[in-house]
Motif scaffolding. Structure first.
Motif, short mmCIF file in Angstrom:
data_model
loop_
_atom_site.label_atom_id
_atom_site.label_comp_id
_atom_site.label_asym_id
_atom_site.label_seq_id
_atom_site.Cartn_x
_atom_site.Cartn_y
_atom_site.Cartn_z
N PRO A 195 -1.34 0.11 13.66
CA PRO A 195 -0.62 -0.89 12.87
C PRO A 195 0.14 -0.23 11.74
O PRO A 195 -0.24 0.84 11.28
CB PRO A 195 -1.75 -1.77 12.32
N LEU A 196 1.21 -0.84 11.34
CA LEU A 196 1.99 -0.33 10.23
C LEU A 196 2.32 -1.55 9.37
O LEU A 196 2.81 -2.54 9.88
CB LEU A 196 3.28 0.31 10.77
N VAL A 197 2.00 -1.49 8.10
CA VAL A 197 2.15 -2.68 7.29
C VAL A 197 3.42 -2.66 6.46
O VAL A 197 4.07 -3.67 6.27
CB VAL A 197 0.96 -2.86 6.35
N TRP A 198 3.75 -1.48 5.93
CA TRP A 198 4.89 -1.39 5.02
C TRP A 198 5.97 -0.52 5.65
O TRP A 198 5.66 0.42 6.37
CB TRP A 198 4.44 -0.78 3.68
N PRO A 199 7.23 -0.84 5.36
CA PRO A 199 8.32 -0.03 5.93
C PRO A 199 8.48 1.32 5.21
O PRO A 199 9.50 1.60 4.61
CB PRO A 199 9.55 -0.92 5.76
N GLN A 200 7.44 2.14 5.28
CA GLN A 200 7.46 3.42 4.57
C GLN A 200 8.35 4.43 5.29
O GLN A 200 8.50 4.37 6.49
CB GLN A 200 6.05 3.98 4.49
N ASP A 211 9.86 1.02 10.08
CA ASP A 211 10.07 -0.18 10.89
C ASP A 211 11.46 -0.23 11.54
O ASP A 211 11.78 -1.17 12.25
CB ASP A 211 9.83 -1.45 10.05
#
Lengths: 257, 325
Positions: A87-92, A138
């Motif tokens: 999972p990836l939560v923030w558009p880092q 993202d």
């Protein structure tokens, strides 16, 4: 001493046995493929062996030390783990995601040591993410993102890498590139354990294959020893022929058995 | 110190000075400075030291505690809409304060009300921390928090329903709307230690928030002690939020909005977000409190009401333009 050694691992949930009596050992310089049909217990086995899931039975040790007595940081410095769910939560930005792989060495984003940033650069390069460093995660495709997560795992530069389906989202070129990268790493003395569904890739690149079926390891050996038409039918339920022309062995799958 | 922190810090100091200067009797800057350095008239010193400065600082500290708690909880729960009260701490603190008002105990001493609120916050924090030791899932924690909040809200509604007289009902409603009106340095000194410990715990554990961005499983694999990290954030945010509620009552949305606004300037890193979120949270509440005081209204506007009026639309805007699932 073995990088990772598991004996008699067992795990069940609500009376359903997910892994039973599983034993294996990984030495330096080995590229091990863990194969088996969906639900055969591959991911559970990895998590048990790494101590990320509490086992019901058996033992597991990393570098000769029981996993329970290693702190999370000590473990992370010996084994890099790439889970299947990413999972990836923030558009880092990509570079920051990869840099997280240096967490066990005390790295904090924005304040990487020279050593940490060099390891991050190397990981970005071997995963061919040059030019993507400042892209927001993202905005990447599934396959590109997969490589970012792989680079994150590789940035730790551990003696052992355990990857759960690292090539599943990749196009054929990057599937081969990634397996070649693993092969190169093992030639340099490191060790890789990877779950893989593409049997051709396993046959071609792995030095050792662990076959899993209904929670048990049913075969453990070189691809040449373990790939047989009978086993492919028993384990995967497919009709397949193992063709060998001396130098190369390949698989011809004709369909479900 | 990076540029974002520098700009926010300067703005916060500016807003605090403005807050002390503005009011029913505007004080020019030289008189503000004179009062702050005990060089001006007794009257000015009284206005500044007894009324305006503690009030402005209370708004600043409350906003900072909520901003940082919100940022830490958003990182832990991996949800940009998480707020400081999500684990039930605010509601339980408010419930305990309501008890005090219901039984008319607040008159027993100036610290009874904040003491009760902090006790409520600590009990809720303890409950959630115990749950965190038993469960592996953050969703379970959120559900426990929602349950705790709903239960506290239900009992509060019951207490209001059964309020012995209209005055205690008015006290409860007023307190729940959230305000920093009439706060003294004593109130600040009571709440600050809890806030300071909470903030220190959050700052000490912030690096772990970065790796949590890749999921619990990957974070554990990368060397994070998941249990310890969760406890640290629950306890840190619980103390800071509880102290904020004790000082000012329920003030919503600052804790969601502040982290969200600074996030793009910090490369979306949940760890580097903490300090700027605190500074922006403080800035927002100090400015909102100035608004409360200078807007001409018949009855006193409550800070919590203004914060929600400003924050709720921003909340909807954040929810509508989330980039990642």
């Amino acid at each position: 001493m073995k990088l990772l050694e598991a004996e008699g691992l067992g795990y069940s949930i609500d009376g359903r046995v997910l892994v039973a009596d599983a034993a294996f050992a990984l030495g330096a310089g080995e590229l091990t493929a863990l194969i088996g049909p969906n639900g055969s217990g591959k991911t559970t086995l990895l998590r048990l062996a790494l101590g990320l899931l509490e086992k019901d039975a058996g033992s597991s040790s990393i570098d000769g030390t029981a996993v329970e007595s290693l702190s999370p940081v000590e473990r992370a410095r010996r084994v890099a783990y790439l889970p299947q769910a990413r999972p990836l939560v923030w558009p880092q930005p990509v570079r920051d995601v990869v840099s997280l792989g240096r967490f066990a060495y005390g790295a904090a984003l924005g304040r990487l040591s020279q050593e940490d940033s060099e390891a991050v650069e190397r990981a970005i390069r071997v995963c061919q993410l040059d030019g993507f460093e400042e892209r927001a995660a993202d905005t990447l495709s599934g396959g590109e993102l997969s490589r970012v997560h792989l680079a994150r795992a590789l940035a730790a530069e551990t003696p052992l890498v355990v990857a759960d389906e690292p090539v599943a989202a990749l196009d054929p070129r990057y599937q081969h590139k990634t397996m070649q990268l693993f092969a190169n790493m093992t030639r340099a003395g490191r060790s890789v354990l990877t779950v893989i569904h593409d049997l051709d890739l396993a046959l071609r690149y792995a030095s050792k294959v662990l076959w899993m079926h209904e929670g048990r390891i049913v075969a453990n050996g070189t691809p040449q020893e373990t790939f047989t038409a009978t086993r492919l039918r028993d384990v995967f339920g497919i009709d397949a022929q193992v063709l060998s022309d001396g130098a190369h062995t390949r698989l011809e799958i004709s369909g479900p058995a | 110190m990076n540029r974002v922190v520098g700009i926010l810090l300067a703005s916060l100091v500016g807003a605090l000075v403005l807050s002390v200067a503005l009011g029913s009797v505007p004080l020019p800057l030289n008189r503000v400075l004179g009062a702050l350095t005990f060089q001006s008239s007794q009257g000015d010193q009284l206005v500044v030291w007894q009324i305006r400065l503690p009030r402005a600082l209370a708004a600043g500290f409350v906003g900072a505690a909520l901003g940082m708690s919100g940022a830490a909880l958003q990182g832990l729960l991996r949800n940009p809409l998480a707020e400081p009260g999500i684990l039930g701490v605010s509601a339980t603190a408010a419930l305990f304060a309501t008890f005090v008002l219901y039984f008319g105990l607040a008159t027993a001493g100036p610290l009874v009300l904040p003491l009760a609120a902090v006790a409520g916050a600590l009990i809720a924090t303890l409950l959630v921390a115990l749950a965190a030791l038993r469960t592996r899932s953050v969703v379970t924690l959120i559900l426990i928090g929602v349950g705790l909040s709903s239960f506290s809200a239900a009992i509060m509604a019951l207490l209001m329903n059964l309020a012995p007289n209209p005055f205690s009902l008015a006290d409860m409603v007023n307190w729940m709307l959230g305000t920093v009106d009439n706060r003294s340095f004593d109130d600040l000194l009571f709440a600050l230690p809890f806030m300071a410990i909470g903030v220190a715990v959050l700052l000490a554990s912030r690096r772990g928030l970065s790796v949590l961005a890749l999921g619990d499983e990957a974070a554990e694999g990368m060397g994070l002690d998941l249990k310890r990290q969760r406890l640290a954030v629950i306890i840190g945010a619980g103390l800071a939020t509880g102290a904020a509620v004790a000082l000012a009552g329920a003030i919503g949305f600052v804790g969601i909005v502040a982290p969200h606004l600074v996030r793009p300037f910090l490369r979306y890193d949940p760890a580097r977000l903490l300090v700027p979120s605190a500074l922006l949270g403080g800035l927002i509440l100090v400015l909102a409190d100035i608004g409360v005081r200078v807007l001409p209204t018949d009855s006193e506007l409550k800070l919590g009401v203004v914060a929600s009026l400003l924050g709720a639309p921003v909340f909807i805007w954040i929810a509508a333009r989330r980039r990642l699932a």
